[in-house]
Design a protein around this motif. Sequence first.
Motif, short mmCIF file in Angstrom:
data_model
loop_
_atom_site.label_atom_id
_atom_site.label_comp_id
_atom_site.label_asym_id
_atom_site.label_seq_id
_atom_site.Cartn_x
_atom_site.Cartn_y
_atom_site.Cartn_z
N PRO A 190 0.85 -1.20 0.00
CA PRO A 190 0.00 0.00 0.00
C PRO A 190 0.88 1.24 0.00
O PRO A 190 1.65 1.47 0.94
N ARG A 191 0.80 2.01 -1.07
CA ARG A 191 1.73 3.13 -1.24
C ARG A 191 1.01 4.46 -1.08
O ARG A 191 -0.15 4.61 -1.47
N ILE A 192 1.75 5.42 -0.55
CA ILE A 192 1.22 6.77 -0.33
C ILE A 192 2.01 7.73 -1.22
O ILE A 192 3.25 7.72 -1.21
N GLY A 193 1.32 8.56 -1.98
CA GLY A 193 1.99 9.51 -2.87
C GLY A 193 1.52 9.33 -4.30
O GLY A 193 0.67 8.49 -4.61
N MET A 194 2.10 10.11 -5.20
CA MET A 194 1.68 10.10 -6.60
C MET A 194 2.28 8.91 -7.34
O MET A 194 3.46 8.59 -7.18
N LYS A 216 -2.70 4.58 -2.14
CA LYS A 216 -3.90 4.71 -1.31
C LYS A 216 -4.25 6.15 -1.00
O LYS A 216 -5.42 6.48 -0.78
N LEU A 217 -3.23 7.01 -0.98
CA LEU A 217 -3.47 8.38 -0.52
C LEU A 217 -2.44 9.31 -1.12
O LEU A 217 -1.26 8.96 -1.25
N THR A 218 -2.86 10.50 -1.51
CA THR A 218 -1.95 11.57 -1.89
C THR A 218 -2.37 12.83 -1.14
O THR A 218 -3.54 12.99 -0.79
N LEU A 224 2.14 15.57 5.34
CA LEU A 224 0.87 14.89 5.55
C LEU A 224 0.95 13.45 5.08
O LEU A 224 0.36 12.55 5.70
N GLU A 225 1.64 13.19 3.99
CA GLU A 225 1.80 11.83 3.50
C GLU A 225 2.62 11.00 4.48
O GLU A 225 2.30 9.82 4.74
N ASP A 232 0.66 3.87 10.04
CA ASP A 232 0.57 2.51 9.48
C ASP A 232 -0.40 2.42 8.30
O ASP A 232 -1.00 1.36 8.06
N GLN A 233 -0.53 3.52 7.53
CA GLN A 233 -1.45 3.50 6.40
C GLN A 233 -0.77 3.03 5.11
O GLN A 233 -1.46 2.78 4.12
#
Length: 304
Positions: A190-194, A216-218, A224-225, A232-233
């Motif tokens: 699960p990756r965070i960022g662009m 999962k999230l940007t 914030l990332e 643990d996201q």
Amino acid sequence: MADPLAGIPLASIRVFEAAARLKSFTRAAEELGMTQAAVSWQIKALEGRLGQSLFRRLPREVQPTEAGERLSRAATEAMTLLRRAVSDLTEADEHILSITTLATLATQWMAPRLGAFQVANPGLAVRLDTNPNLLDLSREGFDVGIRSGHGDWPGMESQLLMPSVFTPLCSPAMAQRLNLKEPRDLLQAPRIGMEKEWAAWFAAAGLTGGGHPATKLTADYQVLEVAAALGDQGVALASPILFAREIAAGMLVRPFRQTVSFHTGYYLVWPEGRRRSPKIKRFRDWLVAQTDADPAIVEARAET
């Protein structure tokens, strides 16, 4: 009623005031950093505009005429007030350093260090602003900015501070859960960022394709990332320089040494021609010394 000063350059009044006060075109030229011929030309031009003589030319000096005396008193008073006003503005300006920078850099790197700068410069107050855009510093009232890029912004001078590098970061629990042993393991993480930035990192690590699942999230700000990664996201792609404290404290894990750069670095920038401003010079010298003493920056410089 027409303005009597219309069409009379301030430079001519300034030259006249110095010549009348010093009673010499030569000494006025020395004080103003001009040639004697230039001073004489300015006085003649002013006399021509006023339609009367302002000086009696004597062998070794000049003496103001009656009209010159009247104008001299007013000019000296006006120039004194003007010099005082400019001095007051300059002095006040030199007691405030206005900085605009990026939010994550301000939070993670700049703010924890600014106290030391203020202790070393007790007469200089610091105003710190976070704005992602490269502003017109002079128009917006800022002395310096810190921005990421190539260091070639029009109308600006710049000083490279640190490389702009990114690497995967995650919590120890996430690293253990994912059993990260090689970059390929992140393809299914699960990756965070662009996604395009992750694709660039995977390419730098010798892998093609972004893999699945998608990020999962940007967020607008790197901090914030990373906050999501600390929760643990997932795994965030972030700066090992700006999050060096969290890595050293064991709050974040850097599973792989591979980095990727999307810009050449972070630069201190200031308007052209203000290099010699005392407060900018003090801040620039202090900031460069801080970056040179930062182990994470030294390491990143060696790797890039």
